[in-house]
Design a protein around this motif. Structure first.
Motif, short mmCIF file in Angstrom:
data_model
loop_
_atom_site.label_atom_id
_atom_site.label_comp_id
_atom_site.label_asym_id
_atom_site.label_seq_id
_atom_site.Cartn_x
_atom_site.Cartn_y
_atom_site.Cartn_z
N ASP A 1 0.43 34.20 11.81
CA ASP A 1 1.45 33.15 11.97
C ASP A 1 1.67 32.82 13.44
O ASP A 1 1.92 31.67 13.79
CB ASP A 1 2.78 33.59 11.35
N ILE A 2 1.56 33.81 14.30
CA ILE A 2 1.76 33.61 15.74
C ILE A 2 0.56 32.92 16.37
O ILE A 2 0.70 31.98 17.14
CB ILE A 2 2.05 34.95 16.43
N THR A 3 -0.65 33.39 16.04
CA THR A 3 -1.86 32.89 16.69
C THR A 3 -2.43 31.64 16.02
O THR A 3 -3.19 30.91 16.63
CB THR A 3 -2.97 33.96 16.70
N LYS A 4 -2.10 31.45 14.73
CA LYS A 4 -2.68 30.37 13.92
C LYS A 4 -4.19 30.53 13.76
O LYS A 4 -4.91 29.57 13.50
CB LYS A 4 -2.37 28.98 14.50
N VAL A 5 -4.66 31.76 13.94
CA VAL A 5 -6.08 32.08 13.82
C VAL A 5 -6.20 33.34 12.97
O VAL A 5 -5.52 34.33 13.26
CB VAL A 5 -6.72 32.33 15.20
N ASN B 1 -16.36 35.36 23.31
CA ASN B 1 -17.32 35.80 24.32
C ASN B 1 -16.53 36.47 25.42
O ASN B 1 -15.63 35.87 26.01
CB ASN B 1 -18.09 34.61 24.89
N VAL B 2 -16.85 37.73 25.69
CA VAL B 2 -16.10 38.52 26.66
C VAL B 2 -17.07 39.23 27.61
O VAL B 2 -18.24 39.43 27.26
CB VAL B 2 -15.20 39.56 25.94
N PRO B 3 -16.58 39.64 28.78
CA PRO B 3 -17.45 40.37 29.70
C PRO B 3 -17.85 41.74 29.14
O PRO B 3 -17.09 42.34 28.37
CB PRO B 3 -16.58 40.55 30.95
N ASP B 4 -18.99 42.23 29.53
CA ASP B 4 -19.44 43.56 29.12
C ASP B 4 -18.46 44.61 29.62
O ASP B 4 -17.91 44.50 30.72
CB ASP B 4 -20.82 43.87 29.71
N GLY B 5 -18.26 45.63 28.80
CA GLY B 5 -17.48 46.78 29.23
C GLY B 5 -15.97 46.60 29.26
O GLY B 5 -15.27 47.42 29.83
N ILE B 6 -15.46 45.55 28.62
CA ILE B 6 -14.01 45.36 28.65
C ILE B 6 -13.33 46.37 27.74
O ILE B 6 -13.94 46.95 26.85
CB ILE B 6 -13.59 43.92 28.27
N THR B 7 -12.04 46.53 27.96
CA THR B 7 -11.22 47.41 27.14
C THR B 7 -10.40 46.57 26.16
O THR B 7 -10.33 45.34 26.29
CB THR B 7 -10.26 48.23 28.00
N VAL B 8 -9.75 47.24 25.25
CA VAL B 8 -8.86 46.55 24.31
C VAL B 8 -7.75 45.84 25.09
O VAL B 8 -7.39 44.71 24.77
CB VAL B 8 -8.29 47.54 23.27
N ASP C 1 -4.43 36.15 25.28
CA ASP C 1 -3.33 35.37 25.89
C ASP C 1 -3.84 34.05 26.46
O ASP C 1 -3.21 33.01 26.31
CB ASP C 1 -2.67 36.14 27.03
N LYS C 2 -4.99 34.10 27.11
CA LYS C 2 -5.53 32.93 27.80
C LYS C 2 -6.26 31.96 26.87
O LYS C 2 -6.20 30.75 27.07
CB LYS C 2 -6.49 33.36 28.91
N SER C 3 -6.94 32.49 25.85
CA SER C 3 -7.81 31.62 25.07
C SER C 3 -7.38 31.38 23.63
O SER C 3 -7.88 30.44 23.00
CB SER C 3 -9.24 32.17 25.08
N SER D 1 -3.77 32.54 22.12
CA SER D 1 -2.34 32.39 21.89
C SER D 1 -1.55 32.89 23.10
O SER D 1 -1.47 34.11 23.32
CB SER D 1 -1.92 33.17 20.64
N PRO D 2 -0.99 31.97 23.89
CA PRO D 2 -0.19 32.39 25.04
C PRO D 2 0.93 33.33 24.59
O PRO D 2 1.50 33.15 23.52
CB PRO D 2 0.39 31.09 25.58
N ASN D 3 1.19 34.33 25.39
CA ASN D 3 2.26 35.30 25.13
C ASN D 3 1.97 36.26 23.99
O ASN D 3 2.88 36.97 23.54
CB ASN D 3 3.60 34.59 24.92
N PHE D 4 0.73 36.31 23.50
CA PHE D 4 0.39 37.29 22.46
C PHE D 4 0.72 38.70 22.92
O PHE D 4 1.26 39.51 22.17
CB PHE D 4 -1.10 37.16 22.09
N SER D 5 0.42 38.97 24.18
CA SER D 5 0.67 40.32 24.71
C SER D 5 2.15 40.68 24.66
O SER D 5 2.51 41.83 24.43
CB SER D 5 0.14 40.46 26.13
N LYS D 6 3.02 39.69 24.84
CA LYS D 6 4.46 39.97 24.81
C LYS D 6 4.93 40.36 23.42
O LYS D 6 5.94 41.03 23.27
CB LYS D 6 5.24 38.76 25.31
N VAL D 7 4.18 39.96 22.41
CA VAL D 7 4.54 40.31 21.03
C VAL D 7 4.16 41.76 20.73
O VAL D 7 4.94 42.49 20.11
CB VAL D 7 3.84 39.36 20.02
#
Length: 94
Positions: free
Chosen positions: A13-17, A23-30, A38-40, A42-48
């Motif tokens: 409901d928040i993300t609508k996805v 596509n993310v950089p190699d070696g990223i963390t959760v 947040d950037k691609s 749903s803005p403010n997802f991290s705040k939830v």
């Protein structure tokens, strides 16, 4: 690299996805993935899902390939190409 990301129940409901491939950089963390969401997606997802100390709020669950990050390396869990990350909201019961 690519990772599959799912947002279930109220997080949908928040993300609508429901499901997306990012596509993310190699070696990223959760935690890095949450910033990308947040950037691609749903803005403010991290705040939830994160508290003021950037830790996962107790009631939320994140699964990487079906395993809770609580049993891996938490938000520092490294992701690999093709991983599936599922974000689950608090579950009610009774």
């Amino acid at each position: 690299m690519k990772v599959q990301v799912k947002f279930l129940a109220s997080l949908y409901d928040i993300t609508k996805v429901l499901k997306t491939e990012l596509n993310v950089p190699d070696g990223i963390t959760v935690k890095d993935l949450i910033v990308i969401i947040d950037k691609s997606v749903s803005p403010n997802f991290s705040k939830v899902i994160l508290d003021d100390n950037s830790k996962l709020k107790d009631q939320y669950v994140i699964l990487v390939n079906g395993r809770s990050v609580d049993f891996l390396n938490g938000l520092s869990t490294k992701l690999s190409n093709g991983d599936e990350v599922v974000f689950l909201p608090p579950a009610g019961g009774g």
